[in-house]
Design a protein around this motif. Sequence first.
Motif, PDB file in Angstrom:
ATOM      1  N   UNK A 339      38.459  39.109  43.913  1.00  0.00           N
ATOM      2  CA  UNK A 339      39.218  40.322  44.066  1.00  0.00           C
ATOM      3  C   UNK A 339      38.530  41.543  43.165  1.00  0.00           C
ATOM      4  N   UNK A 340      38.510  42.403  43.729  1.00  0.00           N
ATOM      5  CA  UNK A 340      38.055  43.568  43.064  1.00  0.00           C
ATOM      6  C   UNK A 340      38.388  44.232  41.675  1.00  0.00           C
ATOM      7  N   UNK A 341      38.292  45.006  41.200  1.00  0.00           N
ATOM      8  CA  UNK A 341      38.886  45.631  39.919  1.00  0.00           C
ATOM      9  C   UNK A 341      39.680  47.293  40.309  1.00  0.00           C
ATOM     10  N   UNK A 360      31.528  41.153  33.615  1.00  0.00           N
ATOM     11  CA  UNK A 360      32.578  40.441  34.626  1.00  0.00           C
ATOM     12  C   UNK A 360      34.228  40.142  33.407  1.00  0.00           C
ATOM     13  N   UNK A 361      34.675  39.861  34.834  1.00  0.00           N
ATOM     14  CA  UNK A 361      36.200  39.752  34.245  1.00  0.00           C
ATOM     15  C   UNK A 361      36.142  38.542  34.954  1.00  0.00           C
ATOM     16  N   UNK A 374      38.860  34.959  40.876  1.00  0.00           N
ATOM     17  CA  UNK A 374      38.044  36.068  39.486  1.00  0.00           C
ATOM     18  C   UNK A 374      37.982  37.323  39.921  1.00  0.00           C
ATOM     19  N   UNK A 375      37.839  38.163  38.900  1.00  0.00           N
ATOM     20  CA  UNK A 375      37.752  39.782  39.280  1.00  0.00           C
ATOM     21  C   UNK A 375      36.519  40.098  38.950  1.00  0.00           C
ATOM     22  N   UNK A 376      36.410  41.101  40.212  1.00  0.00           N
ATOM     23  CA  UNK A 376      34.681  41.333  39.489  1.00  0.00           C
ATOM     24  C   UNK A 376      35.334  42.866  39.144  1.00  0.00           C
ATOM     25  N   UNK A 423      24.556  43.982  36.435  1.00  0.00           N
ATOM     26  CA  UNK A 423      24.620  42.890  37.236  1.00  0.00           C
ATOM     27  C   UNK A 423      25.807  41.831  37.184  1.00  0.00           C
ATOM     28  N   UNK A 424      26.445  41.258  37.698  1.00  0.00           N
ATOM     29  CA  UNK A 424      27.288  40.518  37.496  1.00  0.00           C
ATOM     30  C   UNK A 424      26.811  39.393  36.673  1.00  0.00           C
TER      31      UNK A 424
END
Length: 948
Positions: A339-341, A360-361, A374-376, A423-424
């Motif tokens: 999911x996105x922040x 990245x988180x 994962x949180x993008x 970049x991620x």
Amino acid sequence: MERRPQRKISYALPLTNNCPTGHRLGVSGLSYDAGNGILYSGGRDGIIFAWHADRSAVGSGEGHSTESATKPSCEASSQAHMHWINALTLVHDNEAVVSASSDTTVKIWRPFAEDRSPPRLLGNHTDYVKALATPGSQSNWVFSGGLDYNVRQWDLHEAKERLAIRVTEPGSVKGSIYALAATESVIASGGPENIVKLWDPRSGKRISQLIGHTDNIRGILLSDGRTSDTLISCSADRTVKVWSLTAARCMYSLAIHNDSVWSLYSDHPDLDVFYSGDRSGMIVKTDSRDKHDLDEGYSIALAQEQEGINALVADSGNIWAATAASNINRWRDISKEARFQSLDEARNQYRSHGSRAKTSVSSVPPIGAQPLAEIVPLNCILRLPEVPGGLADAIRSRLRHSSVSRRRASLVTIDNEIGLFAPLRAKPEESIEGSNGLLRCLVLNDKRHVLTADKTGEVIMWNILKCVPIKSFGKRRIDEVFDASNPATSVPTWFEADTNTGALICTLDQDHCFLAEVYADELEEFKDMEIKEDQRINLGVWALRYLFDEFILEELKRDGMLRRQIHEMSGEDLRTKVEEVSLNGKRVEPAPSSESHMNKPSQVQSETTGLRIGLATPLTIPQAPNEGDRTATNGSKEKLGGDYFSSKQEQDTENEDKDKDEALKTPRAEVPTSPTDASAAASPTKDNGRSFGQRLKGTFAPKKGKGPSAEESVASQSETKSSDQGRSSTESIVPQDDTPSSVADLIKEVKTEYIKQRDRTDTARLMPLMTPALPTEAPILKPPANTVVHIHEYDTSSGRLGDLFSGSVGQLGVQADKLELATPYWLGTTLLKNTTPQQDVSKISFLLQPHDQLLANVTADNGKERLNANRLLRARKILGYVIEHLDARSVPQGIDANKPEEALELYCQGQPIHPKSTLMNIRTYIWRSGGDVILTYKPKWAVGESLE
């Protein structure tokens, strides 16, 4: 009739043993076999690797990696090409891989087949092959496209061309093909025309074309889903376009890159997920799964490489990237569940960490719990349908306002709320390490040593005869090392050296490999051997003799078996059963005559020919410093009596013609065909008992003119040894069906001659006809067993290149059957009979004058008469000529004519000449100008002293 394709010999010097297994240069092709966990890579070194990259070892699902991951291991490799590999694709249920190369070939390799055979040739283009496409692993055909403007269809079972499609009209300069994709019903091609063209794979006719790109098209994807008709293309215009084949128009144009887009990859049947890579090294993932259209999907900057992206493949939650570096990096993908922040999360993160905010988180779950999604972070998003707070507009314009960089991603501040774009993934999960391949080479003047520079800048000197590195100069500029190490000598070029595949490769052909001869007393290998005066050795013959040593030994054993079998036959059995004699039998001990040939001491070869000095034609146009008159000479093993120059000048046309006729009547020495013959040829004769001056007299060189070609020489030799050939020298230039082309033909000739020997005599044994060079002629070399030898065929009319054989030096005896068919006839005569094609010898014209008129002129017209001689003639021979032509009353008694350097000195441009200097060296390093070289001779004794 057209000439036959030329066969050339190449050998690759092995790199040092401490190099890791991996590509030597950049990687340009990738394919992944998901069922078996095998990653295939092809690089600019021409090698295909099969890496075991088990999904359970490198990842446990999309976006997740395990701590117990194991590094990929090399399961198989093959030097498939001698130039860059540009593309790979899997066929035959992923059991075979097809490769396309800049050597113009398309090949298929089955690395895990039972026979482990080398790659097989499918066919050729006439220029670099840049792209491959197949509708699926079940298909029986593959398409290739190249710079020759053609798309070619290859039948995988029959290994032949089925269809050729020319993609542009004749005369166009933009018909090259850089991108190719195929399904069962359509082929798509693209290139610098900026147009995607669609073709019918059955008829080869064009169906449609898609216009919209403004620069070279570098990648194409075609959907193979039942309900999709999508095509995706990428271009150097920095865009990725999505097309509808039904509507034949562009549906979406994605500006998600800030540099030329070089590669595309998707394993989704409807292309709902695809990856793109650009010249700056950025990898972008675009995902629209479970969405109604692409506008509802997203694009994120997944990773950043340090080089442009040549190829991409996906592997169970991982992305493998191929670049101009020799490493292959694995990057962790983003999962579907990620999911996105939110904007508030992004603001809080940036305010907490400032400019050092992480890109990245990750959420770490408790032990035993399911991994959290994962949180993008928002600062890696390039395209997103809905973001609260008006952030979508800022994301869409991010690339338009960023700076372009070839090696680093653009770092742009969207606002002061979420930080810099990045970049991620900050670094790859792992890398398949490559080695430091060679990038450049320089050949030294002695034509025995080569300097190379690798990717780290280290400069190494190689001995190309021994095939080993002999000295490292560390990390220095190769040009500086070359200037400091290059010897002041001149040797004709007999090979071509290149580092196209990251290793040092030497290539030899019939026209050049026998041109270089050096004096034995200049070689370290001869320092402990007894040699003849002015004995020379041919560098090409020497190198080939020991590269093929195992093959020669095997052929000698087979030859001994053949002679025994023929000797045991008689009468009708000899004529009826000789065809049944096996030339490819098992290894057996050599016959006594073969053993005696290998072990029996042999006389050292006498000096080679072409060292006579003759009168040159009248002066015409001055020549360049390194060029001489081209004059044919008599073979390479003529007697000493005909090696030097004439003793007097022709007085008129009648005398000139008479002397020329006498010179042409001088008998040539026969080339020995056995050790016994060689000993007889080298034994003393009445000519050897003559004085130095007598041996020089009456040996005029023929006037300047064209001698027989190398092809004519080979044909004439074969004609004398095998009367059933019935070939003329003219027929050998224009090949006929019966012209010998390989060692197999040579063996047939040898067998025929043995039959004739058996018919003529009842002696206890047949005289061996296979007589390779002995150590007295070519001192033993021991190239590394893993030195790889290639035999390939080049068709000058079509520009096509075909590989005939590839094998390591240590295994050439085992592969003798294949070598007999692949080895060219001219090489066979060199290896097995120690004879080489006749070569035109370059001669140099010069004037010979007394220094300060201290002595008399030895030529007419007060020293203005032009002489010419082989460029390898040494100065001491010129001094010997002077002594023999001086009036005996002007020369002190006791001077040894065989040591003229003790009595005379030779000068050029005022510089003393070393007695061992050759005419070629004098012209190149002292004379240094055009026209005839002027040489002066000066006595070492005091002129006018008593001569009693």
